[in-house]
Design a protein around this motif. Structure first.
Motif, short mmCIF file in Angstrom:
data_model
loop_
_atom_site.label_atom_id
_atom_site.label_comp_id
_atom_site.label_asym_id
_atom_site.label_seq_id
_atom_site.Cartn_x
_atom_site.Cartn_y
_atom_site.Cartn_z
N GLU A 1 0.81 -1.21 0.00
CA GLU A 1 0.00 0.00 0.00
C GLU A 1 0.86 1.27 0.00
O GLU A 1 0.63 2.19 -0.81
CB GLU A 1 -0.94 0.03 1.21
N LYS A 2 1.83 1.34 0.91
CA LYS A 2 2.65 2.56 1.02
C LYS A 2 3.53 2.76 -0.22
O LYS A 2 3.68 3.88 -0.69
CB LYS A 2 3.51 2.52 2.29
N PRO B 1 -4.58 5.91 4.04
CA PRO B 1 -4.65 6.25 5.46
C PRO B 1 -3.79 5.30 6.30
O PRO B 1 -3.87 4.08 6.14
CB PRO B 1 -6.13 6.09 5.79
N LEU B 2 -2.96 5.89 7.15
CA LEU B 2 -2.04 5.12 7.98
C LEU B 2 -2.36 5.31 9.46
O LEU B 2 -2.75 6.40 9.88
CB LEU B 2 -0.60 5.55 7.72
N ILE B 3 -2.17 4.26 10.23
CA ILE B 3 -2.31 4.34 11.68
C ILE B 3 -1.02 3.82 12.31
O ILE B 3 -0.29 3.04 11.69
CB ILE B 3 -3.52 3.52 12.19
N THR B 4 -0.74 4.27 13.51
CA THR B 4 0.45 3.82 14.22
C THR B 4 0.07 2.64 15.11
O THR B 4 -0.86 2.73 15.91
CB THR B 4 1.04 4.95 15.07
N PRO C 1 -1.18 0.55 7.15
CA PRO C 1 -2.39 1.03 6.48
C PRO C 1 -3.64 0.72 7.30
O PRO C 1 -3.74 -0.35 7.91
CB PRO C 1 -2.41 0.26 5.16
N LEU C 2 -4.57 1.65 7.31
CA LEU C 2 -5.85 1.43 7.98
C LEU C 2 -6.65 0.35 7.27
O LEU C 2 -7.29 -0.48 7.90
CB LEU C 2 -6.64 2.75 8.02
N VAL D 1 -5.83 1.46 -1.62
CA VAL D 1 -5.37 2.84 -1.75
C VAL D 1 -6.44 3.59 -2.52
O VAL D 1 -7.00 3.08 -3.49
CB VAL D 1 -4.01 2.92 -2.50
N PHE D 2 -6.75 4.80 -2.07
CA PHE D 2 -7.74 5.64 -2.75
C PHE D 2 -7.02 6.53 -3.75
O PHE D 2 -5.99 7.10 -3.44
CB PHE D 2 -8.48 6.51 -1.73
#
Length: 154
Positions: free
Chosen positions: A13-14, A30-33, A48-49, A54-55
């Motif tokens: 994703e990233k 969207p990323l979360i820690t 990734p959330l 990926v949008f």
């Protein structure tokens, strides 16, 4: 312009989002820690959330340009057409990720079928229906976002 959802190879994703940005295509991953634990240490990592999604925001006639990037598998389809995500839904996700993290959540009184409004966290102000209650978690259906949320508690 519409937002579309592309499906990527697992854990790409990233990389896909970075390459889309390099091509000049507006995208959002969207990323979360999260705290990952190995046998010898713990580490905070950005994940990734939404796994493998990926949008992208681009005109309909340029949708095929994303396939030039390694890791892109296909578009997500809904009812035979490419799934479209509204700007307000993307903004909800962005604003929710800016909200302060809640470390402990404990809820004991929900029953299957209850309609609730989430009051904190990533999905703040979203309506949900309680689908399952167990000793370790709740499963909530977020109809407005078309997803299922599993909340674990201690």
């Amino acid at each position: 312009m519409d937002w579309y959802v592309i499906y990527t190879k697992p854990k790409w994703e990233k990389k896909v989002a970075e390459r889309l940005n390099e091509m000049g295509i507006e995208c959002y991953c969207p990323l979360i820690t999260k705290i990952k634990q190995w046998s010898d240490r713990k580490k905070k990592v950005e994940a990734p959330l939404f796994n493998s999604y990926v949008f992208v925001q681009l005109p309909d006639n340029e949708r095929n340009s994303v396939f030039q990037i390694a890791g892109v598998v296909r578009y997500l389809f809904w009812l035979g057409k490419p799934a479209i995500v509204r700007n307000e839904e993307i903004n909800i996700i962005k604003n929710s990720l800016k909200a302060p993290n809640i470390a402990d959540i404990s809820v004991t009184s929900f029953q299957v079928g209850d309609k609730i409004k989430l009051e904190s966290g990533v999905f703040n102000n979203q309506n949900a229906i309680v689908q399952e209650v167990s000793n370790t978690h709740y499963i909530l259906v977020l109809e407005s976002l078309g997803c299922v949320l599993k909340i674990k508690y201690k």
